[in-house]
Design an enzyme around this catalytic site. Structure first.
Site, mmCIF file in Angstrom:
data_model
loop_
_atom_site.group_PDB
_atom_site.id
_atom_site.type_symbol
_atom_site.label_atom_id
_atom_site.label_comp_id
_atom_site.label_asym_id
_atom_site.label_seq_id
_atom_site.Cartn_x
_atom_site.Cartn_y
_atom_site.Cartn_z
ATOM 1 N N TYR A 95 3.073 -0.065 5.473
ATOM 2 C CA TYR A 95 3.665 -1.449 5.940
ATOM 3 C C TYR A 95 2.785 -2.620 5.507
ATOM 4 C CZ TYR A 95 5.244 2.593 8.621
ATOM 5 O OH TYR A 95 5.459 3.998 8.797
ATOM 6 N N HIS A 96 2.358 -2.815 4.317
ATOM 7 C CA HIS A 96 1.591 -3.907 4.260
ATOM 8 C C HIS A 96 2.031 -4.780 2.810
ATOM 9 C CE1 HIS A 96 -1.998 -1.413 5.904
ATOM 10 N NE2 HIS A 96 -1.129 -1.951 6.788
ATOM 11 N N PRO A 97 3.202 -5.283 3.026
ATOM 12 C CA PRO A 97 3.922 -6.085 1.648
ATOM 13 C C PRO A 97 3.345 -7.464 1.661
ATOM 14 C CG PRO A 97 5.203 -5.965 3.444
ATOM 15 C CD PRO A 97 4.281 -5.111 3.984
ATOM 16 N N HIS A 135 0.792 -1.055 0.013
ATOM 17 C CA HIS A 135 0.135 0.074 0.009
ATOM 18 C C HIS A 135 0.780 1.241 -0.087
ATOM 19 C CE1 HIS A 135 -3.828 -2.612 1.897
ATOM 20 N NE2 HIS A 135 -3.736 -2.195 0.660
#
Length: 539
Positions: free
Chosen positions: A467-469, A294
């Site tokens: 922080y959403h890999p 994101h």
């Protein structure tokens, strides 16, 4: 327990903790080992929710603090990728937000060939994992491992954000995991009695005699006999050790760590592995590919309004005085997760569902809080929920203790820039609405009324991950996918993946709850249980 166990799980984040404990609980006659690179103990900064302000920004025992390779569409900047390290994984350092995503996300997985992963099929696992303070119902669980609560303190600045967003026409939503995700409101969080309730505390807190937890033990790779996974190599106390699995090895080291481990073990793009002197077990070109994240833009506002934090003597004194109430009663300012509220909105009213997420933070968050500013303020984040850009993870070294090369290729698909510009305009309108305008904030960058060309420049100068890999070990029913819908790694036997790396496409929201769901489902797939029929795992 010996150096031979029935199951090995590598990585003690939400996915790994859920998988390991579910296996141990369901099969007390079998042994499980959970291997974790980081330490077993958390720091008080992790236990105190407000401690996120320091934990995210800096490399340390609980934060890998990775950097990306230079990003051409972000002016050549290196992005920052904080990831949790220790028992609990990234649940040690995140904002604790409980969001599952949209039903359409999971139905899209199923329609793409991921049998068993539709919304109706994953909902029982979300409910089984959940212990919601509001109680259980058709969409929520009570009594599960993951404690979910409302924030314990009301904040006037948070109230102002919600009111301002409603003044802009966005509906109030008291439950982003309810029947409808769209709207604005306060987030529920992974907390218990005002303290962070990380995944390790949730799942490992009870302890199981057949579960061995090995911390401070970086995994060096998976062991194979021909194409069968037989165990792992790991480093501990200056020596390399081997741990053998009678049944299966499960990788849950995250969207960066899991593809790194697969490649270091000989599963990945053959030419890339040979470049690093790694013998090829199975040529899997998509290992490390399909990276999605994101991309987020933040409006920072300086203001001394009530309820806000910052680099000031007043905040330091408040924090020192709040330590006692937090320790004794789990109350006070230290219980805030900083990102107290937000929402899910559409960049275009003609869309059938939200494609933007908002996070309202009670402080100025500039470059992940690595750039500090005197005084107090607030931040309004906006991110594109379903990015079109795709990146990759590659090895920098055959040694897994060396950070991998992370290339999200942010904004490489121009559609993501268009969505983010619309989101930035929307965020500016909310900041200018009467309720937030009353806080008399001054923009950190830009004017607060920036036109499109200026917004594009600001995005290139300041946007980065929220922080959403995910996605680097893509699940699918096609031969090119890394894992099949039962999470088995293609081309080998006895090896699965149970973390966010298996997501074929990024879900619409924060990723801790979906990753725990994946771990819950992984255990049932290993055990041959379908439909969430296993017993609830109590906290």
């Amino acid at each position: 327990m010996s150096d031979v166990v029935d199951y090995i799980v590598v990585g003690a984040g939400p996915g790994g903790c859920a998988t390991a404990v579910r296996l141990a609980q369901a099969r007390p006659d079998r042994t499980v080992a959970l291997l974790e690179t980081g330490p077993a103990r958390t720091s008080i900064l992790s236990d105190v929710p407000l401690g996120i302000a320091a934990l995210v920004a800096f490399r340390g025992r609980h934060n890998y603090a990775y950097q990306t390779v230079p990003q051409p569409e972000l002016g050549g900047r290196r992005g920052f990728q904080p990831r949790g390290r220790g028992l609990g994984g990234s649940s040690l350092i995140n904002a604790m937000i409980y969001v599952r995503g949209q039903p359409e996300d999971y139905d899209g997985w199923a329609e793409a060939g991921c049998t068993g992963w539709s919304w109706a099929e994953v909902l029982p696992y979300f409910k089984r994992a959940e212990d919601n303070a509001r109680g259980g119902d058709a969409l929520h669980g009570a009594g599960g491992a993951l404690r979910v609560e409302d924030l314990r303190e009301d904040n006037p600045a948070t109230d102002a954000f919600v009111e301002a967003a409603m003044q802009c026409g966005y509906p109030h939503n008291p439950d982003f995991n309810g029947a409808v995700q769209e709207g604005v409101g306060r987030y529920q969080v992974f907390q218990k009695n005002g303290s962070r309730f990380n995944a390790a505390r949730a799942y490992l807190g009870k302890g199981y005699p057949n579960l061995m937890v090995i911390a401070d033990a970086p995994c060096a790779g998976v062991l194979f006999e021909e194409t069968r996974a037989t165990g792992v190599r790991y480093h501990r106390e200056g020596a390399e050790h081997r741990l053998i699995a009678r049944h299966e090895v499960v990788l849950a080291a995250g969207a960066f760590g899991t593809p790194q481990l697969l490649m270091a073990s000989g599963i990945g793009p053959a030419a890339h592995l040979r470049d690093h002197g790694i013998p090829v077990v199975y040529d899997a070109p998509e290992v490390g590919a399909n990276l999605q994240d994101h991309i987020d833009y933040t409006i920072g506002m300086r203001t001394g309004a009530d309820g806000l934090f910052g680099l000031s003597a007043a905040t330091v004194l408040q924090g020192a005085g709040a330590l006692g109430p937090w320790r004794k009663r789990g109350r006070g300012m230290l219980t805030t997760n900083v990102a107290e509220a937000g929402g899910f909105v559409k960049s275009d009213p003609l869309l059938d569902r939200p494609d933007l997420q908002l996070h309202f933070c009670l402080g100025i968050v500039d470059d992940h809080n690595r750039k500090m500013h005197l005084g107090r303020g607030y931040s309004l984040h906006v991110c594109a929920l379903r990015p079109h850009s795709r990146g990759e993870v590659r090895l920098a070294s055959a040694d897994t203790r060396v950070a991998p090369l992370i290339d999200p290729r942010f904004l490489s698909d121009p559609r993501d820039m268009e969505t983010l510009v619309k989101g930035a305009k929307l965020a500016q309108r909310i900041v200018a609405a009467p309720a937030l305008a009353a806080l008399k904030g001054r923009p950190l960058y830009g004017t607060g009324r920036d036109e499109e060309a200026a917004l594009r420049a600001l995005i290139r100068d300041h946007a980065d991950t929220i922080y959403h890999p995910v996605g680097t070990c893509r699940m699918g029913d096609d031969p090119a996918s890394v894992v099949d819908p039962r999470l088995r790694v293609r081309g080998v036997i006895g090896l699965r993946v149970a973390d966010a790396s298996i997501m074929p496409s990024l879900i619409s929201g924060n990723t801790q709850a979906p990753t725990a769901m994946i771990g819950e489902r992984a255990a049932d797939l290993i055990l041959g249980v379908n439909g969430g029929a296993g017993e609830r795992l109590a906290a």
